[in-house]
Design an enzyme around this catalytic site. Structure first.
Site, PDB file in Angstrom:
ATOM      1  N   GLU A   1       0.717  -1.329  -0.031  1.00 17.11           N
ATOM      2  CA  GLU A   1      -0.059   0.212  -0.065  1.00 17.11           C
ATOM      3  C   GLU A   1       0.691   0.828  -0.508  1.00 17.11           C
ATOM      4  O   GLU A   1       1.710   1.430   0.191  1.00 17.11           O
ATOM      5  CB  GLU A   1      -0.916  -0.337   1.520  1.00 17.11           C
ATOM      6  CG  GLU A   1      -1.523   1.153   1.248  1.00 17.11           C
ATOM      7  CD  GLU A   1      -2.864   1.390   2.583  1.00 17.11           C
ATOM      8  OE1 GLU A   1      -3.487   0.015   2.881  1.00 17.11           O
ATOM      9  OE2 GLU A   1      -3.945   1.859   2.287  1.00 17.11           O
TER      10      GLU A   1
ATOM     11  N   GLU B   1     -12.653  -1.924   3.315  1.00 14.69           N
ATOM     12  CA  GLU B   1     -13.324  -1.622   3.992  1.00 14.69           C
ATOM     13  C   GLU B   1     -14.429  -0.871   3.874  1.00 14.69           C
ATOM     14  O   GLU B   1     -14.102   0.451   4.266  1.00 14.69           O
ATOM     15  CB  GLU B   1     -12.041  -1.733   5.253  1.00 14.69           C
ATOM     16  CG  GLU B   1     -11.302  -2.455   5.581  1.00 14.69           C
ATOM     17  CD  GLU B   1      -9.681  -2.763   6.715  1.00 14.69           C
ATOM     18  OE1 GLU B   1      -9.829  -1.662   7.114  1.00 14.69           O
ATOM     19  OE2 GLU B   1      -9.308  -3.120   6.802  1.00 14.69           O
TER      20      GLU B   1
ATOM     21  N   GLU C   1      -5.948  -9.007   4.384  1.00 15.14           N
ATOM     22  CA  GLU C   1      -5.486  -8.514   5.129  1.00 15.14           C
ATOM     23  C   GLU C   1      -5.159  -8.908   6.133  1.00 15.14           C
ATOM     24  O   GLU C   1      -6.294  -9.266   6.663  1.00 15.14           O
ATOM     25  CB  GLU C   1      -5.818  -6.964   5.295  1.00 15.14           C
ATOM     26  CG  GLU C   1      -5.492  -6.058   4.395  1.00 15.14           C
ATOM     27  CD  GLU C   1      -5.581  -4.665   4.794  1.00 15.14           C
ATOM     28  OE1 GLU C   1      -5.540  -3.815   6.150  1.00 15.14           O
ATOM     29  OE2 GLU C   1      -6.358  -3.934   3.639  1.00 15.14           O
TER      30      GLU C   1
ATOM     31  N   GLN D   1       2.173  -6.389   5.937  1.00 17.26           N
ATOM     32  CA  GLN D   1       2.066  -5.793   4.593  1.00 17.26           C
ATOM     33  C   GLN D   1       3.855  -5.776   4.384  1.00 17.26           C
ATOM     34  O   GLN D   1       4.678  -6.072   4.952  1.00 17.26           O
ATOM     35  CB  GLN D   1       1.822  -4.239   4.100  1.00 17.26           C
ATOM     36  CG  GLN D   1       0.854  -3.678   4.798  1.00 17.26           C
ATOM     37  CD  GLN D   1      -0.162  -2.171   3.986  1.00 17.26           C
ATOM     38  OE1 GLN D   1       0.831  -1.759   3.207  1.00 17.26           O
ATOM     39  NE2 GLN D   1      -0.934  -1.382   4.204  1.00 17.26           N
TER      40      GLN D   1
END
Ligand code: AHR
Length: 541
Positions: free
Chosen positions: A56, A216, A341, A391
């Site tokens: 990200e 989300e 995630e 991540q």
């Protein structure tokens, strides 16, 4: 001390049964643990996509992590950090998600295409984070868009992974979405957008299959209700041109245990037409584990150690609960679960650079979270189609840390490297016959004495086992039902200290090492060191 009956422990095949553990009272004198691998009880094929990654535009993930730029003094391949490329190839990554996360719902893909010198700088979604208040005005606050769609595709190609793009549902339109599909997948020469891609040197379409529809959406992705999101999902995914690519749309699924979000979304999706189940490839759950108040990544207590591992094991229940909720509207399970995630989330303080928002140093504790979680996915290979650890670099639960020309692999990397042997194997039911241990003192954390998973690859069996005990080894007697054992070898990730981690100064403090395995006739016996992750490769007769 009391032992489970055989019938009772066979009911506990998920992690081999729950042993109530209080770290201070579990004794090394426990008898050996029987591990039964049931070759004639297949669960499903382990998709390499279960070992996916997430990147990200946040903190140091993209800039300083993946992208250093072509003119950088840091070794790079077309601007992409070379050491990262080399390490990624070792773990055979199958899929990488980008550009978010919350960032995705603020991103306009058009800002990241065309000649790099002419790309706009935009305010980064994360600019308001108090953590960044004192950070200089760099990419963590204002995205220079030097790393865009083409650069991400080049990264994927270099490491041999498929791209998974998350589209902006909150602040862009459905038209922007299908034009991004067009930019990526239309053959050169047929549209203005595909010509723009070709002009950047990419004449071949990227053929992107995986498309996340928002992120989300219950939170940073728009604060929708499940019904509102279902409506948006239907609109965004209706009649998207495919250019011969079997597009796989991924819905923004629940936050942890929010089963209500799952149930109401499925009801909303099918409200008009039951056939719309076909528009949903996967339903994406997010789950992070952390200790109360998101405790310190390195300076944790033994109690914190067990608390985090117990929380990591909650993944199993979450998969089962959402799978059951999905079955109410999708009894034949056309839609699979995706966990795009997951990882351990600790509070700030161990990041390697002050601009690395959510950066943290991963220890052996995080490596065990990785092992326990990947084993959980293997055991549910029939339900989970993809998972992406959050991540990749310089962030939560990262496999790597980097600043400038400094680069180091964390203990998590070694778990992914060991577990790559499971890819494409047939997951088979594995029973850990664990004595039930009760204690008068200690936190009521429940972790098994050993946990793991197994996969079959013709005549080769891969068995991975985590010993969650902070200080005691466990002896396991492994019985492969339905085959004889010809030989076996092992690899282990273990350290003398549960806080052990790698740093730029000591990059090899935690690494895997080879271990020998005792074979006696058709059985195997092995000592699993404390706080360890082990992989056994067993050749069957
Ligand atoms: O991984 C960090 C953030 O956590 C992601 O941007 C968001 O999707 C999640 O809440």
């Amino acid at each position: 001390m009391k032992y489970l009956s055989r019938r009772k422990f066979l009911q506990h095949t998920a992690v081999g049964g729950a042993a109530i553990i209080a770290a201070r009272t579990l004794r090394a004198t426990e008898p050996e643990i029987g591990i039964e691998v049931l070759l004639d009880e297949p669960i499903g094929t382990i998709s390499p996509d279960l070992y996916g990654h997430f990147t990200e535009h946040i903190g140091g993930v993209i800039y300083d992590g993946i992208w250093v730029g072509e003119d950088s003094k840091v070794s790079n391949v077309g601007g992409i950090r070379q050491a990262l490329v080399e390490h990624m190839r070792r773990i055979k990554p199958s899929v990488v998600r980008w550009p978010g996360g919350c960032f995705a719902d603020s991103y306009d893909w058009r800002d990241g295409i065309g000649p790099r010198a002419g790309r706009p700088r935009r305010t980064n979604f994360w600019v308001n984070e108090p953590f960044l208040q004192k950070a200089p005005d760099g990419p963590v606050k204002y995205d220079p868009n030097q790393f865009g769609t083409n650069e991400f595709m080049h990264f994927c190609k270099l490491i041999g992974a498929q791209p998974y793009l998350a589209t902006n549902l909150r602040s862009n339109t459905a038209k922007d979405f299908y034009q991004w599909v067009e930019y990526c997948n239309a053959p050169a020469g047929v549209t203005t957008l595909s010509d723009q891609r070709a002009a950047a040197g990419d004449t071949e379409p990227f053929r992107v299959r995986f498309w996340g529809v928002g992120n989300e959406s219950w939170g940073c992705g728009g604060n929708f209700t499940p019904e509102e999101y279902a409506m948006e999902f239907r609109r965004f995914t209706a009649w998207v041109p495919s250019y011969g690519v079997p597009l796989a749309f991924i819905g923004s699924g629940p936050n942890g245990g929010d089963v209500d979000w799952t149930k109401r979304f499925f009801a909303g999706l099918l409200e008009r037409d039951r056939g719309l189940l076909r528009s949903l490839y996967g339903w994406a759950l997010h789950y992070y584990c952390g200790t109360a108040g998101k405790g310190d990544a390195i300076g944790f207590t033994e109690g914190d150690w067990y608390e985090l591992l117990a929380k990591a094991l909650r993944m199993e229940t979450l998969i089962q609960e959402h799978w059951a909720a999905m079955a109410e509207r999708d009894p034949r399970h056309q839609v699979k679960l995706i966990v795009d995630e997951w990882g351990a989330w600790h509070h700030a303080g161990t990041q390697v650079d002050s601009s690395h928002l959510f950066g943290q140093t991963s220890t052996m504790r995080d490596a065990l979270v990785a092992g326990l979680t990947l084993d959980t996915f293997n055991r549910h290979a029939d339900k989970v189609a993809m998972a992406n650890v959050a991540q990749l670099i310089n962030n939560l639960h990262s496999l790597f840390l980097a600043v400038g020309d400094k680069f180091v692999a964390t203990p998590n990397f070694y778990v992914f490297e060991m577990y790559a042997a499971h890819h494409r194997g047939k997951s088979v039911r594995t029973v850990f016959n664990i004595p039930e241990i009760t204690h008068e003192q200690g936190k009521p954390e429940s972790v098994p004495a050993l946990a793991g998973s197994a996969s079959l690859h013709n005549k080769r069996l891969i068995l991975t086992v985590v010993n969650p005990h902070a200080s005691e080894s466990r002896r396991g007697k492994i019985d492969v039902r339905g085959a004889t054992v010809r030989s076996a070898r092992g690899q282990v990730l273990a350290a003398d200290d549960i806080h052990a981690h790698n740093t730029f100064e000591h990059p090899h403090a935690v690494e895997t090492r080879d271990v020998s395995v005792e074979t006696t006739g058709s059985a195997l016996e092995h000592d699993f060191p404390p706080a360890s992750v082990t992989r056994l490769e067993i050749e069957l007769g």
